[in-house]
Design a protein around this motif. Structure first.
Motif, PDB file in Angstrom:
ATOM      1  N   ILE A 240       4.772  -6.927  -1.184  1.00  0.00           N
ATOM      2  CA  ILE A 240       3.618  -6.984  -0.286  1.00  0.00           C
ATOM      3  C   ILE A 240       3.738  -8.183   0.644  1.00  0.00           C
ATOM      4  O   ILE A 240       4.390  -9.183   0.316  1.00  0.00           O
ATOM      5  CB  ILE A 240       2.283  -7.048  -1.073  1.00  0.00           C
ATOM      6  CG1 ILE A 240       2.222  -8.301  -1.939  1.00  0.00           C
ATOM      7  CG2 ILE A 240       2.104  -5.802  -1.915  1.00  0.00           C
ATOM      8  CD1 ILE A 240       0.849  -8.537  -2.559  1.00  0.00           C
ATOM      9  N   GLU A 243      -0.500 -11.457   3.970  1.00  0.00           N
ATOM     10  CA  GLU A 243      -1.893 -11.128   4.256  1.00  0.00           C
ATOM     11  C   GLU A 243      -2.482 -10.241   3.152  1.00  0.00           C
ATOM     12  O   GLU A 243      -3.618 -10.443   2.709  1.00  0.00           O
ATOM     13  CB  GLU A 243      -2.007 -10.419   5.608  1.00  0.00           C
ATOM     14  CG  GLU A 243      -3.440 -10.116   6.008  1.00  0.00           C
ATOM     15  CD  GLU A 243      -3.552  -9.512   7.388  1.00  0.00           C
ATOM     16  OE1 GLU A 243      -4.689  -9.311   7.860  1.00  0.00           O
ATOM     17  OE2 GLU A 243      -2.500  -9.235   8.005  1.00  0.00           O
ATOM     18  N   THR A 244      -1.718  -9.273   2.707  1.00  0.00           N
ATOM     19  CA  THR A 244      -2.183  -8.411   1.612  1.00  0.00           C
ATOM     20  C   THR A 244      -2.390  -9.225   0.347  1.00  0.00           C
ATOM     21  O   THR A 244      -3.357  -9.017  -0.396  1.00  0.00           O
ATOM     22  CB  THR A 244      -1.162  -7.293   1.352  1.00  0.00           C
ATOM     23  OG1 THR A 244      -0.998  -6.521   2.542  1.00  0.00           O
ATOM     24  CG2 THR A 244      -1.617  -6.392   0.212  1.00  0.00           C
ATOM     25  N   ARG A 247      -5.654 -11.061   0.643  1.00  0.00           N
ATOM     26  CA  ARG A 247      -6.796 -10.155   0.530  1.00  0.00           C
ATOM     27  C   ARG A 247      -7.029  -9.724  -0.913  1.00  0.00           C
ATOM     28  O   ARG A 247      -8.169  -9.665  -1.384  1.00  0.00           O
ATOM     29  CB  ARG A 247      -6.558  -8.930   1.420  1.00  0.00           C
ATOM     30  CG  ARG A 247      -7.653  -7.882   1.317  1.00  0.00           C
ATOM     31  CD  ARG A 247      -7.391  -6.708   2.243  1.00  0.00           C
ATOM     32  NE  ARG A 247      -6.106  -6.095   2.027  1.00  0.00           N
ATOM     33  CZ  ARG A 247      -5.811  -5.270   1.032  1.00  0.00           C
ATOM     34  NH1 ARG A 247      -6.742  -4.966   0.139  1.00  0.00           N
ATOM     35  NH2 ARG A 247      -4.612  -4.748   0.910  1.00  0.00           N
TER      36      ARG A 247
END
Length: 465
Positions: A240, A243-244, A247
């Protein structure tokens, strides 16, 4: 139950390797005595002739014309076994999950073809009600740890962990110097993942998400390593982006942000990177906490990479100060650092930390004889408390850090690098309070899987039926 171990971190991770019966909000899901009490009340109502609720779809009901008899505990057990025996579901058309080692859910019954003009009618599948909640799985392979959680949904927005695994593998060992994952580090990670695959294969998993983070993201041979993982374990991991990762960390900590909060800086100090998210909830809070992120960054530094560059065993005050300054320069380049404005200086603002660094500090602050997640997760620490703990750790020799039950030999060379990253963050956002989270990516994955799959909606429907 936490199993005592020789060292603090071994105790912490061995605790994770056993079944963990905890709610997502960190509170026990309810003791067996209360559940047994409710069962006794139901049996009492049957004996007294009170009217029973309508049966759940798929449950056994008395046949017409036959009197309903009183059942004792043995008869009830036999009925449950017969009911399970009848529920043999066809696996054709079951929804696949993200790993070959996870068996697809058995939730459909195939209908036979209807005869007519010599051609077989198209196959139809009718969903079958299952009164048991489905299990969901989340796996996080990081620079330092390999972690797995398996959980079932409970109340809306919450779930209960039914199996867990955690092991320090140090996949990113030597990565900052060579740019590649080392052979020994990869072998350690594969062995841990084999244990995860066995756990997943032993359960009916409805959906799973298996992720890899900074070590695989930045290594030249990261993709090659994950191909090996699939060949040797059957697990398919996805790398991943940062940013993921930020989050998901926010999604995993949503229940620790109270309703009267205006703003939060959430940080996740990892082994190879550190994610920071600025969250503004000064207006009306709605939906997921991750929807309120106004700025984020991922620093290319974590406890493993920082300790390898500066040394982690023998850390003088001067070396520690140099580590703090190194991280501070990275934060200076973060253009969105001021996005919270005046909120970051108000009384309804705080830091929220999810990492081994802050949980270790919390354990030392509480003077725990061994790490206890239920006492640490959700703990509030004041700024002065953090200063005292860091000053205390900087003054310890390596063997003193090893001897502390909340640090142990596995993290003794990493904990001061984590403290340096934390101190650099506190310089930019000098909050008076820090909330400690022993949760993060895995819990965020589970929350998003369950929400996206409508798990809590189905549980409400089961409750009404």
């Amino acid at each position: 139950m936490i199993v005592p171990a020789a060292s603090g971190m071994e105790a912490r991770h061995r605790k994770d390797e056993s079944v963990t019966d905890l709610e997502f909000d960190g509170k026990p899901s309810g003791d067996e005595a209360s559940r047994g009490g409710r069962a006794r009340k139901r049996r009492g109502r049957r004996k007294s002739g009170q009217k029973q609720a309508a049966p759940v779809q798929g449950a056994l009901v008395p046949r017409p014309g036959k009197p309903e008899t009183q059942d004792n505990g043995l008869q009830q057990k036999k009925k449950r076994k017969r009911r399970r025996g009848r529920k043999v579901f066809a696996r054709d058309g079951a929804e696949a999950v993200a790993t070959a080692a996870v068996r697809p859910p058995a939730n459909t019954v195939a209908m036979p073809p209807v005869a007519g003009n010599g051609a077989a009618a198209p196959r139809r599948e009718t969903p079958v009600a299952d009164e048991r909640p489905h299990a969901y799985a989340a796996l996080d392979l990081g620079t330092n740890n390999c972690r797995l959680l398996v959980a079932i949904p409970t109340r809306p927005g919450q779930f209960r962990v039914i199996d867990a695994f955690s092991r320090i593998v140090r996949l990113g060992e030597g990565l900052s110097g060579t740019g590649r994952l080392g052979d020994q580090a990869m072998s350690r990670a594969v062995e841990a993942l084999k244990h995860c695959a066995e756990k997943l294969a032993g359960r009916d998993i409805r959906k799973a998400r298996l992720i890899a983070t900074e070590a695989c993201r930045s290594a030249e041979n990261g993709v090659e390593f994950l191909t090996r993982v699939t060949e040797e374990t059957g697990l398919v991991l996805e790398i991943i982006d940062r940013e993921t990762e930020a989050r998901l960390a926010v999604s995993g900590c949503g229940s620790l942000v109270e309703r009267d909060t205006d703003g939060v800086v959430l940080f996740d100090i990892g082994g190879g990177s550190s994610e920071i998210a600025l969250i503004d909830i000064s207006a009306r809070r709605g939906g997921r906490l991750a929807d309120h992120i106004v700025s984020w960054t991922s620093l290319p530094v974590g406890v493993v990479s920082l300790s390898e560059r500066f040394g982690g065993r023998h850390v003088t005050p001067e070396i520690y100060a140099a580590m703090v300054e190194d991280v501070a320069r990275m934060l200076d380049a973060f253009e969105g650092r001021d996005k919270l404005g005046l909120i970051a200086h108000g009384d309804r603002f705080h830091l929220l930390g999810t990492s081994g660094t802050v949980t270790t500090l919390a354990g030392i602050h509480l003077d725990l004889p061994r790490y206890d997640r239920r006492r640490v997760d959700g703990l509030w620490m004041q700024s002065d408390d953090i200063d005292r703990m860091i000053e205390r750790l900087v003054g310890w020799e390596f063997h003193e850090r090893v001897a502390n039950p909340c640090i142990g030999p596995d993290r003794a060379d990493l904990v001061l690098a984590g403290c340096a990253i934390l101190e650099a963050i506190r310089r930019v956002w000098p909050a008076q309070r820090l909330r400690v989270a022993d949760r993060g990516l895995r819990e965020g994955i589970l929350a998003e899987l369950m929400a996206g799959d409508g798990a809590w909606r189905r549980s409400r429907e089961r409750g009404r039926s």
